[in-house]
Scaffold this motif. Sequence first.
Motif, PDB file in Angstrom:
ATOM      1  N   THR A  11       0.837  -1.201   0.000  1.00 32.95           N
ATOM      2  CA  THR A  11       0.000   0.000   0.000  1.00 32.95           C
ATOM      3  C   THR A  11       0.872   1.251   0.000  1.00 32.95           C
ATOM      4  O   THR A  11       0.601   2.215  -0.717  1.00 32.95           O
ATOM      5  N   THR A  12       1.944   1.213   0.783  1.00 34.50           N
ATOM      6  CA  THR A  12       2.877   2.337   0.833  1.00 34.50           C
ATOM      7  C   THR A  12       3.506   2.557  -0.540  1.00 34.50           C
ATOM      8  O   THR A  12       3.568   3.692  -1.033  1.00 34.50           O
ATOM      9  N   GLU A  13       3.944   1.487  -1.173  1.00 30.21           N
ATOM     10  CA  GLU A  13       4.543   1.592  -2.505  1.00 30.21           C
ATOM     11  C   GLU A  13       3.541   2.128  -3.525  1.00 30.21           C
ATOM     12  O   GLU A  13       3.892   2.946  -4.382  1.00 30.21           O
ATOM     13  N   LEU A  14       2.296   1.677  -3.439  1.00 29.53           N
ATOM     14  CA  LEU A  14       1.267   2.154  -4.365  1.00 29.53           C
ATOM     15  C   LEU A  14       1.028   3.654  -4.181  1.00 29.53           C
ATOM     16  O   LEU A  14       0.819   4.382  -5.159  1.00 29.53           O
ATOM     17  N   PRO A  26      -1.762  17.670  -9.536  1.00 34.71           N
ATOM     18  CA  PRO A  26      -0.689  17.836  -8.551  1.00 34.71           C
ATOM     19  C   PRO A  26      -1.165  17.749  -7.096  1.00 34.71           C
ATOM     20  O   PRO A  26      -0.468  17.187  -6.254  1.00 34.71           O
ATOM     21  N   VAL A  27      -2.354  18.259  -6.822  1.00 32.56           N
ATOM     22  CA  VAL A  27      -2.869  18.210  -5.447  1.00 32.56           C
ATOM     23  C   VAL A  27      -3.066  16.770  -4.998  1.00 32.56           C
ATOM     24  O   VAL A  27      -2.687  16.393  -3.889  1.00 32.56           O
ATOM     25  N   GLU A  28      -3.621  15.949  -5.886  1.00 31.00           N
ATOM     26  CA  GLU A  28      -3.841  14.537  -5.557  1.00 31.00           C
ATOM     27  C   GLU A  28      -2.513  13.805  -5.402  1.00 31.00           C
ATOM     28  O   GLU A  28      -2.355  12.971  -4.515  1.00 31.00           O
ATOM     29  N   ARG A  29      -1.557  14.112  -6.282  1.00 29.57           N
ATOM     30  CA  ARG A  29      -0.237  13.480  -6.164  1.00 29.57           C
ATOM     31  C   ARG A  29       0.400  13.833  -4.829  1.00 29.57           C
ATOM     32  O   ARG A  29       1.010  12.982  -4.182  1.00 29.57           O
ATOM     33  N   GLY A  30       0.246  15.081  -4.415  1.00 33.65           N
ATOM     34  CA  GLY A  30       0.788  15.515  -3.128  1.00 33.65           C
ATOM     35  C   GLY A  30       0.150  14.768  -1.962  1.00 33.65           C
ATOM     36  O   GLY A  30       0.833  14.411  -0.995  1.00 33.65           O
ATOM     37  N   GLU A  35       0.565  10.612   2.283  1.00 32.34           N
ATOM     38  CA  GLU A  35       0.085   9.362   2.889  1.00 32.34           C
ATOM     39  C   GLU A  35       1.144   8.265   2.801  1.00 32.34           C
ATOM     40  O   GLU A  35       1.304   7.477   3.728  1.00 32.34           O
ATOM     41  N   GLY A  36       1.863   8.218   1.685  1.00 34.47           N
ATOM     42  CA  GLY A  36       2.922   7.231   1.540  1.00 34.47           C
ATOM     43  C   GLY A  36       4.006   7.417   2.593  1.00 34.47           C
ATOM     44  O   GLY A  36       4.486   6.452   3.195  1.00 34.47           O
ATOM     45  N   ARG A  40       4.896   4.809   5.526  1.00 38.83           N
ATOM     46  CA  ARG A  40       6.272   4.294   5.631  1.00 38.83           C
ATOM     47  C   ARG A  40       6.806   4.473   7.056  1.00 38.83           C
ATOM     48  O   ARG A  40       7.412   3.558   7.613  1.00 38.83           O
ATOM     49  N   ARG A  41       6.558   5.646   7.656  1.00 41.07           N
ATOM     50  CA  ARG A  41       6.986   5.870   9.049  1.00 41.07           C
ATOM     51  C   ARG A  41       6.316   4.871   9.985  1.00 41.07           C
ATOM     52  O   ARG A  41       6.953   4.295  10.862  1.00 41.07           O
ATOM     53  N   GLN A  42       5.022   4.659   9.766  1.00 42.58           N
ATOM     54  CA  GLN A  42       4.291   3.723  10.616  1.00 42.58           C
ATOM     55  C   GLN A  42       4.806   2.302  10.430  1.00 42.58           C
ATOM     56  O   GLN A  42       4.925   1.554  11.394  1.00 42.58           O
ATOM     57  N   LEU A  43       5.120   1.930   9.209  1.00 38.10           N
ATOM     58  CA  LEU A  43       5.654   0.595   8.936  1.00 38.10           C
ATOM     59  C   LEU A  43       6.959   0.387   9.691  1.00 38.10           C
ATOM     60  O   LEU A  43       7.150  -0.638  10.351  1.00 38.10           O
TER      61      LEU A  43
END
Length: 108
Positions: A11-14, A26-30, A35-36, A40-43
């Motif tokens: 999910t993080t990679e996606l 760009p807003v959605e990419r941001g 979230e990624g 990743r921090r949580q993982l």
Amino acid sequence: MKLDTRNLTETTELCFERSMDTGLPPVERGKFLAEGKKLRRQLIDLLRPRCHAEFDDEISEANSRLGEVAKQLRKKIDELSKVKQQIAELRGIAKLLDTLLTGAVSLV
């Protein structure tokens, strides 16, 4: 009980993949990038400790939700890819029609 780190990693990679997808605004990419990074921090944090049995219900729910989110993201990425292919096909048709129109106008 162990957290399903495979689905969390996927999910993080996606999220990171979507953050680099120029087909998205760009807003959605941001948002996907943010979230990624958060996932990743949580993982990383979740890989350190072993969870106690008292959290089995929460871990089970998190595993279930992670699996579903990963599945939905994969599906959306596939759909987006198909949309991009269709747009490319439409552009090709438009280019062909432009060529035909240019040729027809030159004959007049």
